[in-house]
Design an enzyme around this catalytic site. Structure first.
Site, PDB file in Angstrom:
ATOM      1  N   LYS A  55       0.863  -1.188   0.000  1.00  0.00           N
ATOM      2  CA  LYS A  55       0.000   0.000   0.000  1.00  0.00           C
ATOM      3  C   LYS A  55       0.893   1.229   0.000  1.00  0.00           C
ATOM      4  O   LYS A  55       1.922   1.258   0.664  1.00  0.00           O
ATOM      5  CB  LYS A  55      -0.890   0.021   1.249  1.00  0.00           C
ATOM      6  CG  LYS A  55      -1.942  -1.071   1.259  1.00  0.00           C
ATOM      7  CD  LYS A  55      -2.846  -0.931   2.471  1.00  0.00           C
ATOM      8  CE  LYS A  55      -3.884  -2.052   2.499  1.00  0.00           C
ATOM      9  NZ  LYS A  55      -4.737  -1.957   3.701  1.00  0.00           N
ATOM     10  N   HIS A  58       0.523   6.317   3.288  1.00  0.00           N
ATOM     11  CA  HIS A  58      -0.632   7.171   3.528  1.00  0.00           C
ATOM     12  C   HIS A  58      -0.216   8.424   4.298  1.00  0.00           C
ATOM     13  O   HIS A  58       0.700   8.399   5.114  1.00  0.00           O
ATOM     14  CB  HIS A  58      -1.689   6.387   4.314  1.00  0.00           C
ATOM     15  CG  HIS A  58      -3.024   7.049   4.343  1.00  0.00           C
ATOM     16  ND1 HIS A  58      -3.340   8.041   5.235  1.00  0.00           N
ATOM     17  CD2 HIS A  58      -4.135   6.867   3.572  1.00  0.00           C
ATOM     18  CE1 HIS A  58      -4.594   8.447   5.024  1.00  0.00           C
ATOM     19  NE2 HIS A  58      -5.079   7.750   4.027  1.00  0.00           N
ATOM     20  N   HIS A  61       0.424   8.363   8.006  1.00  0.00           N
ATOM     21  CA  HIS A  61       1.664   7.832   8.581  1.00  0.00           C
ATOM     22  C   HIS A  61       2.699   8.925   8.863  1.00  0.00           C
ATOM     23  O   HIS A  61       3.748   8.645   9.436  1.00  0.00           O
ATOM     24  CB  HIS A  61       2.289   6.797   7.632  1.00  0.00           C
ATOM     25  CG  HIS A  61       1.556   5.492   7.596  1.00  0.00           C
ATOM     26  ND1 HIS A  61       0.998   4.996   6.445  1.00  0.00           N
ATOM     27  CD2 HIS A  61       1.264   4.599   8.572  1.00  0.00           C
ATOM     28  CE1 HIS A  61       0.407   3.834   6.715  1.00  0.00           C
ATOM     29  NE2 HIS A  61       0.551   3.587   7.990  1.00  0.00           N
TER      30      HIS A  61
END
Length: 487
Positions: A55, A58, A61
């Protein structure tokens, strides 16, 4: 009555309405100024960020990354041997879904061109399919079973996803000035998790619930009013089971004196239970484990709308800062304007995040963050760049030329540096150091002193500016900010 007398340190003593006033010898104060810091030689093990593989990184984070980096830098500056670990979410049923999804929707060519974006698209697509397709769910379970049984084709695909992810993340970390000593993950603790279960069982700590799950009773009265589930009814382990195994493994490998976890505050109960169980297992070192929780960032958007990925935030911040610099009359000619804009923009992001208590949620504000005045990262960088231009360090100077109030106030502020680091080390809150560095009246004082220093006290002032520049740069690096020398 005992009478206080003047000496070489105290120039004057007076009393007024129940208060005793001491006037220190300013000349001596200037002469003895030094910024030696205390040290505490410990092994600090720090685990932070913990994104899921396959992934994209984001925006959520960002906090874990910069807070963990600050704590690591702080501990290292105080003499600790710091081990930085990025603990990846690289195991679990989501990889069954991704493996099954890649078999259906994956494209090797797209995986080469934009690896994480393609894996993200595959994951979204297969999740939608799984909502109404038992066949897809069954395929996901089958792929994950192959992973757990270490079938070569499934493991090879999983390893490829993991390598791609780490490589992409390292690019983002480099932009943020962040590095890790170890990339680890849940996948490394599968066998150890089962050993942990056996240890709990042999100690009589693991019980079977009515639902057939394996639980540990954490209630004070032993009445099962507070339990922690470690095993599903089918005997498979959960995240906390693997965390127990990972903690014990780290202690055995690294012999740390303290271990710090940095995650959002929603996981506070998870770590409370983790430390309780470790202690119940006889691991007294769990007393030295600590969870540093943080709140959420609200309203983080780019001009195009909601932010999904951290790189979008970094690109937007750099673009906005580059625009602001191009509009400013004070901007100097730079060799690499984009690089300077990125460093200043990241410092603005960090300062906005660190000004308040970590557990508090805060509202993201582009305009406030990038202001050129006030307690912002931009003004902090501007002040440091001006101090860098003030000249070289003066080898000798006359302390009597630094006795006026402005110089003494600046010196008093600089001498608080080790006190601020000590305070930061006690509660691991970056706000103390951040607010010390961005203290607006002091930054204004630095800039005023730079503009007004007289020729006769030039050498002394250069020494003062050099000390101020050194303290600012040191503190900025601990926060995770790369100081710029020109802007």
């Amino acid at each position: 009555f005992f009478q206080l007398k003047q000496d070489s340190v105290v120039e004057d003593v007076s009393a007024d309405r129940g208060t005793i006033h001491f006037t220190l010898n300013r000349k001596l104060f200037v002469q003895v100024c030094n910024l030696d810091l205390f040290c505490c030689l410990l092994i600090t093990f720090l685990t932070y960020v913990s994104p899921n593989i396959a992934k994209k990184f984001h925006a959520g984070h960002l906090r874990s990354t910069i807070i963990g980096n600050f704590i690591a830098n702080l501990k290292q500056s105080l003499g600790n041997n710091v081990i930085r670990m990025n603990y990846l979410g690289d195991w679990g049923m989501q990889f069954g879904l991704l493996g099954a999804g890649f078999g259906r929707f994956g494209c090797p060519e797209k995986l080469k061109q934009n690896p994480l974006q393609h894996l993200f698209e595959v994951y979204v697509q297969v999740n939608k399919e799984a909502e109404h397709s038992e066949e897809v769910k069954q395929a996901a379970r089958h792929f994950f079973r192959q992973l757990e049984q270490h079938e070569s084709e499934a493991v090879s695909l999983w390893q490829r996803f993991r390598d791609i992810t780490v490589s992409e993340y390292q690019h983002v970390y480099k932009r943020l000035g962040v590095h890790f000593d170890i990339y680890s993950g849940e996948s490394e603790h599968q066998a150890q998790a089962q050993e942990t279960v056996q240890q709990l069982r042999s100690r009589g700590l693991l019980k079977t619930s009515e639902k057939g799950t394996g639980v540990v009773d954490l209630s004070p009265d032993g009445d099962m009013s507070s339990i922690c589930t470690l095993l599903r009814s089918d005997g498979t382990t959960l995240y906390i089971t693997r965390d127990l195994a990972a903690a014990a493994d780290r202690k055995q490998k690294y012999h740390f004196d303290e271990m710090i976890y940095v995650t959002d505050k929603s996981q506070a109960n998870h770590f409370h239970q983790l430390f309780q169980i470790l202690l119940a297992m006889g691991h007294s070192w769990a007393e030295s484990c600590q969870h540093v929780p943080f709140g959420l960032v609200q309203g983080m958007k780019t001009r195009t709308g909601e932010v999904v990925f951290l790189e979008d935030v970094l690109n937007e911040a750099r673009a906005r800062m580059l625009h602001n610099m191009s509009q400013s009359k004070t901007t100097k000619e730079l060799d690499d304007p984009e690089d300077t804009a990125e460093k200043v923009a990241i410092s603005a992001l960090i300062v906005q995040d660190f000004k308040g208590p970590l557990q508090s949620d805060y509202k993201f504000d582009w305009d406030k963050m990038l202001q050129a005045q006030g307690d912002t990262g931009v003004f902090l960088q501007y002040t440091h760049a001006r101090l860098c231009r003030s000249g070289i360090d003066a080898a000798t100077f006359d302390p009597s030329l630094l006795l006026e109030r402005t110089s003494v106030t600046i010196l008093q502020h600089l001498l608080r540096y080790d006190e601020v680091l000590y305070q930061s080390a006690q509660d691991l809150q970056p706000k103390h150091l951040c607010n010390y560095l961005t203290s607006m009246y002091i930054l204004e004082m630095f800039n005023g002193a730079l503009a007004n220093h007289l020729l006769k006290c030039q050498q002394a002032r250069l020494r003062l500016f050099s000390g101020a520049c050194s303290v600012l740069a040191s503190g900025m690096r601990i926060l995770g900010i790369t100081p710029v020398h020109k802007m």
